[in-house]
Design an enzyme around this catalytic site. Structure first.
Site, PDB file in Angstrom:
ATOM      1  N   GLY A  19       7.155   5.206   7.743  1.00 52.37           N
ATOM      2  CA  GLY A  19       6.312   6.395   7.868  1.00 52.37           C
ATOM      3  C   GLY A  19       6.557   7.065   9.197  1.00 52.37           C
ATOM      4  O   GLY A  19       7.618   6.902   9.812  1.00 52.37           O
ATOM      5  N   GLY A  20       5.569   7.816   9.656  1.00 55.56           N
ATOM      6  CA  GLY A  20       5.729   8.617  10.866  1.00 55.56           C
ATOM      7  C   GLY A  20       5.595   7.795  12.137  1.00 55.56           C
ATOM      8  O   GLY A  20       5.031   6.697  12.148  1.00 55.56           O
ATOM      9  N   ILE A  21       6.076   8.375  13.212  1.00 57.55           N
ATOM     10  CA  ILE A  21       6.127   7.676  14.496  1.00 57.55           C
ATOM     11  C   ILE A  21       4.713   7.429  15.052  1.00 57.55           C
ATOM     12  O   ILE A  21       4.443   6.380  15.643  1.00 57.55           O
ATOM     13  CB  ILE A  21       6.999   8.517  15.468  1.00 57.55           C
ATOM     14  CG1 ILE A  21       7.520   7.694  16.610  1.00 57.55           C
ATOM     15  CG2 ILE A  21       6.283   9.712  15.995  1.00 57.55           C
ATOM     16  CD1 ILE A  21       8.644   8.414  17.365  1.00 57.55           C
TER      17      ILE A  21
ATOM     18  N   GLU B  77      10.179   1.451  10.095  1.00 52.23           N
ATOM     19  CA  GLU B  77      11.172   2.481   9.756  1.00 52.23           C
ATOM     20  C   GLU B  77      10.487   3.817   9.975  1.00 52.23           C
ATOM     21  O   GLU B  77       9.669   4.242   9.148  1.00 52.23           O
ATOM     22  CB  GLU B  77      11.595   2.353   8.285  1.00 52.23           C
ATOM     23  CG  GLU B  77      12.287   1.053   7.935  1.00 52.23           C
ATOM     24  CD  GLU B  77      13.704   0.953   8.478  1.00 52.23           C
ATOM     25  OE1 GLU B  77      14.236   1.984   8.940  1.00 52.23           O
ATOM     26  OE2 GLU B  77      14.259  -0.143   8.470  1.00 52.23           O
TER      27      GLU B  77
ATOM     28  N   THR C 118       1.885   7.006  13.353  1.00 53.33           N
ATOM     29  CA  THR C 118       1.296   5.886  12.609  1.00 53.33           C
ATOM     30  C   THR C 118       1.962   4.580  13.016  1.00 53.33           C
ATOM     31  O   THR C 118       1.289   3.554  13.180  1.00 53.33           O
ATOM     32  CB  THR C 118       1.466   6.093  11.091  1.00 53.33           C
ATOM     33  OG1 THR C 118       1.207   7.449  10.772  1.00 53.33           O
ATOM     34  CG2 THR C 118       0.537   5.201  10.303  1.00 53.33           C
ATOM     35  N   GLY C 119       3.272   4.625  13.178  1.00 55.46           N
ATOM     36  CA  GLY C 119       4.010   3.416  13.554  1.00 55.46           C
ATOM     37  C   GLY C 119       3.482   2.816  14.851  1.00 55.46           C
ATOM     38  O   GLY C 119       3.330   1.598  14.974  1.00 55.46           O
TER      39      GLY C 119
ATOM     40  N   LYS D 201       0.855  -1.187   0.000  1.00 52.69           N
ATOM     41  CA  LYS D 201       0.000   0.000   0.000  1.00 52.69           C
ATOM     42  C   LYS D 201       0.894   1.241   0.000  1.00 52.69           C
ATOM     43  O   LYS D 201       1.495   1.595   1.011  1.00 52.69           O
ATOM     44  CB  LYS D 201      -0.894   0.052   1.246  1.00 52.69           C
ATOM     45  CG  LYS D 201      -1.927   1.160   1.110  1.00 52.69           C
ATOM     46  CD  LYS D 201      -2.370   1.754   2.432  1.00 52.69           C
ATOM     47  CE  LYS D 201      -1.650   3.001   2.839  1.00 52.69           C
ATOM     48  NZ  LYS D 201      -1.781   4.168   1.965  1.00 52.69           N
TER      49      LYS D 201
ATOM     50  N   GLU E  92      10.207  16.308  14.549  1.00 52.63           N
ATOM     51  CA  GLU E  92      10.526  16.139  13.128  1.00 52.63           C
ATOM     52  C   GLU E  92       9.568  16.985  12.300  1.00 52.63           C
ATOM     53  O   GLU E  92       8.410  16.610  12.096  1.00 52.63           O
ATOM     54  CB  GLU E  92      10.392  14.660  12.746  1.00 52.63           C
ATOM     55  CG  GLU E  92      10.879  14.380  11.348  1.00 52.63           C
ATOM     56  CD  GLU E  92      10.480  12.993  10.849  1.00 52.63           C
ATOM     57  OE1 GLU E  92       9.339  12.576  11.093  1.00 52.63           O
ATOM     58  OE2 GLU E  92      11.314  12.354  10.196  1.00 52.63           O
TER      59      GLU E  92
ATOM     60  N   CYS F  17      13.923  11.240   5.890  1.00 50.20           N
ATOM     61  CA  CYS F  17      13.939  10.773   7.285  1.00 50.20           C
ATOM     62  C   CYS F  17      15.307  10.994   7.921  1.00 50.20           C
ATOM     63  O   CYS F  17      15.402  11.232   9.114  1.00 50.20           O
ATOM     64  CB  CYS F  17      13.554   9.302   7.348  1.00 50.20           C
ATOM     65  SG  CYS F  17      14.574   8.282   6.269  1.00 50.20           S
TER      66      CYS F  17
ATOM     67  N   GLU G 213      -1.204   7.345  -0.241  1.00 50.69           N
ATOM     68  CA  GLU G 213      -2.317   7.750  -1.104  1.00 50.69           C
ATOM     69  C   GLU G 213      -2.001   9.026  -1.881  1.00 50.69           C
ATOM     70  O   GLU G 213      -2.648   9.323  -2.887  1.00 50.69           O
ATOM     71  CB  GLU G 213      -3.606   7.932  -0.281  1.00 50.69           C
ATOM     72  CG  GLU G 213      -3.535   8.916   0.882  1.00 50.69           C
ATOM     73  CD  GLU G 213      -3.004   8.291   2.179  1.00 50.69           C
ATOM     74  OE1 GLU G 213      -2.111   7.437   2.110  1.00 50.69           O
ATOM     75  OE2 GLU G 213      -3.492   8.680   3.253  1.00 50.69           O
TER      76      GLU G 213
HETATM   77  P1  NAD Z   1       2.562   8.563   7.555  1.00 49.99           P
HETATM   78  O1  NAD Z   1       2.868   7.802   8.792  1.00 49.99           O
HETATM   79  O2  NAD Z   1       1.556   9.630   7.607  1.00 49.99           O
HETATM   80  O3  NAD Z   1       2.080   7.576   6.397  1.00 49.99           O
HETATM   81  C1  NAD Z   1       2.883   6.490   5.953  1.00 49.99           C
HETATM   82  C2  NAD Z   1       1.976   5.432   5.350  1.00 49.99           C
HETATM   83  O4  NAD Z   1       1.144   4.896   6.382  1.00 49.99           O
HETATM   84  C3  NAD Z   1       1.022   5.950   4.268  1.00 49.99           C
HETATM   85  O5  NAD Z   1       0.938   4.995   3.250  1.00 49.99           O
HETATM   86  C4  NAD Z   1      -0.291   6.086   5.021  1.00 49.99           C
HETATM   87  O6  NAD Z   1      -1.415   5.994   4.187  1.00 49.99           O
HETATM   88  C5  NAD Z   1      -0.217   4.904   5.962  1.00 49.99           C
HETATM   89  N1  NAD Z   1      -1.065   4.984   7.165  1.00 49.99           N
HETATM   90  C6  NAD Z   1      -1.535   6.094   7.785  1.00 49.99           C
HETATM   91  N2  NAD Z   1      -2.285   5.751   8.855  1.00 49.99           N
HETATM   92  C7  NAD Z   1      -2.293   4.399   8.911  1.00 49.99           C
HETATM   93  C8  NAD Z   1      -2.886   3.457   9.790  1.00 49.99           C
HETATM   94  N3  NAD Z   1      -3.624   3.822  10.839  1.00 49.99           N
HETATM   95  N4  NAD Z   1      -2.685   2.142   9.560  1.00 49.99           N
HETATM   96  C9  NAD Z   1      -1.933   1.736   8.526  1.00 49.99           C
HETATM   97  N5  NAD Z   1      -1.348   2.590   7.639  1.00 49.99           N
HETATM   98  C10 NAD Z   1      -1.511   3.911   7.836  1.00 49.99           C
HETATM   99  O7  NAD Z   1       3.970   9.103   7.031  1.00 49.99           O
HETATM  100  P2  NAD Z   1       4.220  10.055   5.779  1.00 49.99           P
HETATM  101  O8  NAD Z   1       3.796  11.432   6.159  1.00 49.99           O
HETATM  102  O9  NAD Z   1       3.703   9.419   4.542  1.00 49.99           O
HETATM  103  O10 NAD Z   1       5.829   9.990   5.678  1.00 49.99           O
HETATM  104  C11 NAD Z   1       6.687  10.797   6.405  1.00 49.99           C
HETATM  105  C12 NAD Z   1       7.294  10.033   7.560  1.00 49.99           C
HETATM  106  O11 NAD Z   1       7.977   8.874   7.074  1.00 49.99           O
HETATM  107  C13 NAD Z   1       8.346  10.824   8.292  1.00 49.99           C
HETATM  108  O12 NAD Z   1       8.159  10.693   9.671  1.00 49.99           O
HETATM  109  C14 NAD Z   1       9.653  10.170   7.868  1.00 49.99           C
HETATM  110  O13 NAD Z   1      10.703  10.310   8.784  1.00 49.99           O
HETATM  111  C15 NAD Z   1       9.232   8.751   7.715  1.00 49.99           C
HETATM  112  N6  NAD Z   1      10.177   8.015   6.864  1.00 49.99           N
HETATM  113  C16 NAD Z   1      11.056   7.159   7.469  1.00 49.99           C
HETATM  114  C17 NAD Z   1      11.997   6.484   6.703  1.00 49.99           C
HETATM  115  C18 NAD Z   1      12.988   5.546   7.336  1.00 49.99           C
HETATM  116  O14 NAD Z   1      13.705   4.879   6.600  1.00 49.99           O
HETATM  117  N7  NAD Z   1      13.081   5.454   8.652  1.00 49.99           N
HETATM  118  C19 NAD Z   1      12.035   6.675   5.324  1.00 49.99           C
HETATM  119  C20 NAD Z   1      11.123   7.552   4.736  1.00 49.99           C
HETATM  120  C21 NAD Z   1      10.203   8.217   5.528  1.00 49.99           C
END
Ligand code: NAD
Length: 489
Positions: A228-230, A250, A232-233, A175, A385, A284, A178
């Site tokens: 993605g973001g912390i 990550e 969401t993680g 996925k 961040e 990131c 979006e």
């Molecule tokens: P985000 O967490 O908003 O979204 C990431 C993904 O998660 C998207 O596909 C989103 O649709 C999905 N998502 C959102 N809510 C969800 C849920 N409840 N359940 C499952 N999936 C969900 O992050 P973003 O704004 O797209 O990306 C930026 C972040 O990514 C920054 O914090 C950046 O540091 C991090 N990032 C980390 C690395 C790394 O290697 N550590 C690399 C690139 C980006």
């Protein structure tokens, strides 16, 4: 207008609901594509296809050499279509085409790396305490993998997940964000062309709250790999506990870039700019926390400010452009909020600190490269961040102070140290609590080197041999060739 479909069980399909989402060019807000807007039901269909392909299909049992050949074929197809992919990535993210071309080379490199090592994970025979027996350790695919990616490096992040998962015989549902699905959709066309059997690699499009959350909470998914973001993680971690899924996370970073007075200062200045303003700071591992030895602070900042004033903002398709826009209106608002916060907290704007005023940039989500001086480690602008083109500068007098500042973060993704004293460099690196530390370098990553975070920057590692381990279970097999009764009972 491009119509982006999902790829489920070897078929290109619209969303079950029939809904679509407009994909926007962040440079001028033009609509560049209409994407299927899947929901939980689309995720469920993709999970069922991946489950069937794993439980009853041939892929997990296909010889690793053969799987490696298919992964290698994908690398070749990416190289063939590099220009198209690079243009799509720039259209979708706003980054310069030159940068996207570099991404595509890296992406092909990731597929090639995992193609090469696919058949080198066979396991081993270990010593057995019983005569006439065989005791062996083998590595098997984990199963059905949910893979969720962010918008900043859409295809690069996808490649770090797709290549090792396929090489090791898993089935998967990807996925993408979006906001930026264009290149991931295109690569699934290449995955199909390369001959990956139907049901093995599935693509769902839509929001995280629906499509992503279903992947995280499904009991038919065995592993979630998330970038993605912390915030969401943490949600994903909770949802994944339902069936104790394996997790690879990550997450974000707020990365220190420490410069000692004995460094090659001109190079450190140049790379300090690169460390943050590349892709407008939406990286990131961006070196946003610049930590300077007091004796060089003023000259260093002066030199930075001079160069920042010449950074050319514009369209990623214009060869003169050095920095594109931010990804979206929401993200621009977030970056602005952090700059305002920094001002209120008492930091000084040395340069930038606002949107550009140029007429030709008004339709895009542009923000000027910004430097804050007079920062202290307790400020939110230093700790959070912002994921934008913002450098905060802190000062130190002693090595110990520098290390304390570098480590003062909930994150532990990456960091850099600049010095020509190799003993000092090694001393610092040993104390820095990050998954990657560069000495006299910043933001360099490549397929052979593991990538991931300490502390709240994540769990697990992508890339390198460890990237393969994320996607395999380890099984011990004990085979008694001459079984005998024990006669205890
Ligand atoms: P985000 O967490 O908003 O979204 C990431 C993904 O998660 C998207 O596909 C989103 O649709 C999905 N998502 C959102 N809510 C969800 C849920 N409840 N359940 C499952 N999936 C969900 O992050 P973003 O704004 O797209 O990306 C930026 C972040 O990514 C920054 O914090 C950046 O540091 C991090 N990032 C980390 C690395 C790394 O290697 N550590 C690399 C690139 C980006």
């Amino acid at each position: 207008m491009r119509l982006l479909k999902q790829y489920i069980n070897g078929e290109w399909v619209t969303a079950k609901s029939g809904k679509t989402r407009e994909i926007i060019n962040p440079f001028n807000q033009e609509i560049i594509a209409s994407a299927a807007e899947g929901d939980e039901s689309d995720s469920k269909a993709a999970i069922a296809a991946a489950r069937e392909a794993f439980d009853h299909g041939k892929w997990p049992l296909t010889p690793a050499t053969e799987r490696g050949n298919i992964v290698r074929k994908i690398a070749g197809l990416i190289e063939r279509d590099k220009e198209e992919l690079a243009e799509l990535e720039s259209l979708d993210t706003g980054k310069t085409v030159e940068e996207s071309r570099g991404d595509m080379d890296d992406i092909a490199g990731v597929f090639r790396y995992y193609a090469q090592i696919a058949d080198k994970n066979g396991g081993e025979i270990i010593d057995s305490p019983v005569p006439n027996s065989i005791s062996k350790v083998v590595h098997e695919p984990v199963g059905v993998c949910g893979q969720i990616t962010p918008w900043n490096y859409p295809l690069l992040q996808a490649s770090w997940k797709l290549a090792p998962a396929l090489a090791t015989g898993n089935t998967l549902i990807m996925k993408p964000s979006e906001i930026t699905p264009l290149t991931t959709v295109k690569v699934f066309e290449l995955i199909e062309e390369a001959g990956v059997p139907k049901g093995v690699a599935n693509l769902v499009l839509g929001s995280g709250m629906t499509v992503g959350a279903e992947l995280a909470s499904s009991t038919d998914v065995d592993l979630i790999s998330f970038t993605g973001g912390i915030v969401t993680g943490k949600k994903i971690m909770q949802a994944a506990s339902i069936n104790v899924k394996k997790l690879a996370l990550e997450l974000g970073g707020k990365n220190p870039n420490v410069v000692f007075a004995d460094a090659d200062i001109d190079t450190a200045i140049d790379q300090a700019l690169n460390a943050v303003y590349f892709h407008a700071g939406q990286i990131c591992s961006a070196g946003t926390r610049l930590i300077l030895e007091e004796s060089i602070h003023d000259d260093f900042v002066e030199a930075l400010v001079k160069r920042v004033q010449h950074i050319k903002l514009g369209s990623g398709f214009d060869e003169a452009t050095q920095m594109g826009p931010l990804i979206s209106a929401e993200h621009l608002a977030k970056v602005e909020k952090y700059v305002e916060m920094g001002k209120q907290e008492g930091a000084t704007v040395a340069v930038g600190g606002k949107r550009p005023e140029d007429a030709e940039l008004q339709d895009g989500f542009f923000y000027l490269p910004t430097i804050f001086t007079n920062c202290t480690t307790d400020m939110k602008v230093v700790q959070d961040e912002a994921f934008g083109p913002i450098i905060t500068v802190e000062k130190f007098k002693t090595e110990e102070e520098a290390i304390n500042l570098a480590n003062d973060s909930i994150y532990g993704l990456a960091g850099g140290v600049w010095t020509n004293d190799i003993v000092k460099a090694e001393r610092c690196v040993a104390k820095m609590r990050m998954g990657t530390v560069w000495i006299n370098e910043f933001n360099l990553y490549f397929p052979h080197a593991p990538w991931g975070g300490y502390k709240q920057s994540g769990i697990g590692r992508e890339l390198g041999k460890l990237g393969i381990e994320e996607y395999t279970e380890t099984k011990h097999i004990f085979h008694n060739l001459k079984p005998e009764a024990i006669n205890w009972f």
